[in-house]
Write an enzyme that holds these catalytic residues in place. Structure first.
Site, PDB file in Angstrom:
ATOM      1  N   GLY A   1       0.809  -1.210   0.000  1.00 12.37           N
ATOM      2  CA  GLY A   1       0.000   0.000   0.000  1.00 12.37           C
ATOM      3  C   GLY A   1       0.847   1.267   0.000  1.00 12.37           C
TER       4      GLY A   1
ATOM      5  CG  ASN B   1      -5.247   4.031   8.742  1.00  8.55           C
ATOM      6  OD1 ASN B   1      -5.621   5.002   8.083  1.00  8.55           O
ATOM      7  ND2 ASN B   1      -4.135   4.056   9.431  1.00  8.55           N
TER       8      ASN B   1
ATOM      9  CD  GLN C   1      -7.205  -0.534   7.139  1.00 11.29           C
ATOM     10  OE1 GLN C   1      -7.939  -1.448   7.478  1.00 11.29           O
ATOM     11  NE2 GLN C   1      -5.937  -0.493   7.508  1.00 11.29           N
TER      12      GLN C   1
ATOM     13  CB  SER D   1      -1.805  -3.248   1.194  1.00 12.83           C
ATOM     14  OG  SER D   1      -0.867  -3.980   1.929  1.00 12.83           O
TER      15      SER D   1
ATOM     16  CG  HIS E   1      -0.203  -6.586   5.035  1.00 16.01           C
ATOM     17  ND1 HIS E   1      -0.407  -6.187   6.332  1.00 16.01           N
ATOM     18  CD2 HIS E   1       0.235  -5.499   4.365  1.00 16.01           C
ATOM     19  CE1 HIS E   1      -0.093  -4.904   6.435  1.00 16.01           C
ATOM     20  NE2 HIS E   1       0.295  -4.459   5.257  1.00 16.01           N
TER      21      HIS E   1
ATOM     22  CB  THR F   1      12.707  -9.633 -11.183  1.00 15.00           C
ATOM     23  OG1 THR F   1      13.863  -9.278 -11.937  1.00 15.00           O
ATOM     24  CG2 THR F   1      12.253 -11.036 -11.540  1.00 15.00           C
TER      25      THR F   1
ATOM     26  CB  CYS G   1       4.329   4.806  21.795  1.00 13.90           C
ATOM     27  SG  CYS G   1       4.551   5.342  23.466  1.00 13.90           S
TER      28      CYS G   1
HETATM   29  C1  LIG Z   1      -5.014   3.237   4.768  1.00  8.44           C
HETATM   30  C2  LIG Z   1      -3.672   2.603   4.606  1.00  8.44           C
HETATM   31  N1  LIG Z   1      -2.882   2.974   3.568  1.00  8.44           N
HETATM   32  C3  LIG Z   1      -1.673   2.438   3.371  1.00  8.44           C
HETATM   33  C4  LIG Z   1      -1.169   1.472   4.214  1.00  8.44           C
HETATM   34  C5  LIG Z   1       0.192   0.914   3.964  1.00  8.44           C
HETATM   35  O1  LIG Z   1       0.139  -0.390   3.432  1.00  8.44           O
HETATM   36  P1  LIG Z   1       1.422  -1.323   3.487  1.00  8.44           P
HETATM   37  O2  LIG Z   1       1.544  -1.804   4.880  1.00  8.44           O
HETATM   38  O3  LIG Z   1       1.132  -2.436   2.523  1.00  8.44           O
HETATM   39  O4  LIG Z   1       2.573  -0.497   3.040  1.00  8.44           O
HETATM   40  C6  LIG Z   1      -1.940   1.059   5.310  1.00  8.44           C
HETATM   41  C7  LIG Z   1      -1.395   0.091   6.270  1.00  8.44           C
HETATM   42  O5  LIG Z   1      -1.576   0.199   7.468  1.00  8.44           O
HETATM   43  C8  LIG Z   1      -3.227   1.629   5.507  1.00  8.44           C
HETATM   44  O6  LIG Z   1      -4.013   1.281   6.538  1.00  8.44           O
END
Ligand SMILES: Cc1ncc(COP(=O)(O)O)c(C=O)c1O
Length: 389
Positions: free
Chosen positions: A76, A159, A187, A207, A209, A245, A333
């Site tokens: 992301g 997020n 998200q 993203s 994950h 690649t 933090c």
């Molecule tokens: C809204 C948002 N954008 C971008 C990202 C970044 O994604 P990545 O962890 O794949 O770099 C996150 C990850 O927390 C996200 O919540």
């Protein structure tokens, strides 16, 4: 809470999700069986190229676009960086101007990229405010447009507070003024269907994950005809938009995960939303001083977020961890000094209150029992944390 009742409850899916075993299985052959460089001209390479091709078509099918408009990235953050720099540079070079519209509640991958363009590369920005529920008004976006505006970037869902933005309405405004529109929808893919035409976006970030795929792989959707100068240079991969690649196993993992999400969305979205509502109502009932952050109804189906007066965010997370609950806060933090979330401050929350942010995000594995357990643990944690203050 009785020690024997303790269980592990993962409520941090907005930070990351476990890789689905079906995704792992789909990825495995592409490490040591089909490992050729997808650019090569032999059998091994062709196997990789086929997998890349198929993954691209699967992602395009999910987003409702042409496979040519899909660029695979490292996640992301890279997709956001590429979207903003790529369009901003191309537009400036073409003499279109150097003004960018964004918001103060964007992820740091957007905010810091726009800030850097302004600090060092002669761009200017207008940050359109979000209201106290985290909503950005399309009218305010329209009012911020100038003759030299070259890009609008507004996230799909926040997020930290889960608020869903009126992306299609903002997209309509951008289109009316012929300004490229990017939305960070990282998200959203977890629980909502995404269609680039319905959303009226020209660029969009994903993203893997965040939806049960591997970390370190993402997508930039880039509508054909959008002005774009590749921020990174190298080989001609990804049609000269992103060199390097291709990471075939991860790309296969991303596409498989997205396909599974697409299939299961109809059941999972409402199921998680119901659990989320129970979690929100239960928390607010047990802790009358707690306040829901973000929008009460326009929010991600898996996302509950609060501020708890008199509670320090890191103390809450430590106590929840001891009770077996993985949660998050909106605040980072650094060097032991708690800092309130800039998103909450931008939404007008007082500094002291913003220090007590708690985010609980659900996922496929979350059960009713998990939520009931959390509802028992949270008030117990709050009493302990308030006693520390
Ligand atoms: C809204 C948002 N954008 C971008 C990202 C970044 O994604 P990545 O962890 O794949 O770099 C996150 C990850 O927390 C996200 O919540």
């Amino acid at each position: 809470m009785n020690k024997k009742d303790k269980r592990f409850v993962y409520l941090d899916h907005s930070a990351s999700t476990p890789v689905d075993p079906r995704v792992c299985e789909a990825m495995l052959p592409y490490f040591s069986e089909t490992y050729g460089n997808a650019s090569g001209l032999h059998q091994q390479a062709r196997g990789s190229a086929r997998a890349l091709d198929q993954a691209r078509r699967m992602v395009a099918n999910y987003l409702g676009c042409s496979p040519k408009e899909i660029v695979f990235t490292s996640g992301g953050s890279e997709s956001d960086n590429m979207a903003i720099r790529g369009v901003a540079w191309a537009q400036k070079l073409a003499g279109k101007g150097s003004h960018i519209i964004s918001t103060p509640i964007e992820h740091s991958a957007v905010r810091n990229t726009v800030d850097q363009l302004c600090q060092h590369f002669g761009f200017e920005q207008t940050q359109v405010a979000a209201d106290e529920r985290g909503l950005v008004s399309p009218t305010a976006v329209a009012e911020a447009i100038r003759p030299d505006t070259v890009l609008i970037s507004v996230m799909g869902a926040n997020n930290e507070v889960g608020t869903l933005q009126p992306v299609a309405e903002i997209g309509a405004v951008a289109r009316e003024h012929e300004i490229p529109f990017h939305s960070d929808t990282v998200q959203m893919a977890h629980g909502l269907a995404l269609d680039v035409d319905q959303l009226k976006v020209d660029l969009l970030s994903l993203s893997a994950h965040k939806f049960y795929g591997p970390k370190g792989v993402g997508v930039l959707y880039l509508r054909q005809g959008t002005p774009f100068l590749a921020p990174s240079t190298g080989g001609g991969h990804e049609e000269n938009r992103r060199p390097g690649t291709e990471n075939i196993p991860y790309i296969v993992g991303l596409a498989t995960a997205l396909n599974l999400i697409q299939q299961e969305l109809g059941d999972e979205g409402p199921r998680q939303a119901k659990l989320r509502d129970r979690l929100i109502e239960g928390t607010l009932a047990a802790i009358p001083a707690a306040r829901l952050t973000g929008h009460p109804t326009r929010r991600l189906p898996n996302h509950a977020s609060f501020v708890l007066p008199g509670c320090d965010a890191s103390a809450m997370l430590m106590h929840l961890d001891l009770l077996g609950i993985a949660a998050a806060s909106g605040s980072a933090c650094s060097t032991g000094m708690p800092e309130p979330s800039s998103v909450l401050l931008a939404m007008g929350l007082p500094y002291e209150l913003a220090l007590g942010a708690l985010r609980l995000s659900l996922g496929r594995g979350t059960t009713e029992e998990d939520i009931e357990y959390a509802l028992e643990a949270i008030p117990e944690m709050v009493i302990k944390v308030q006693a520390l203050a």
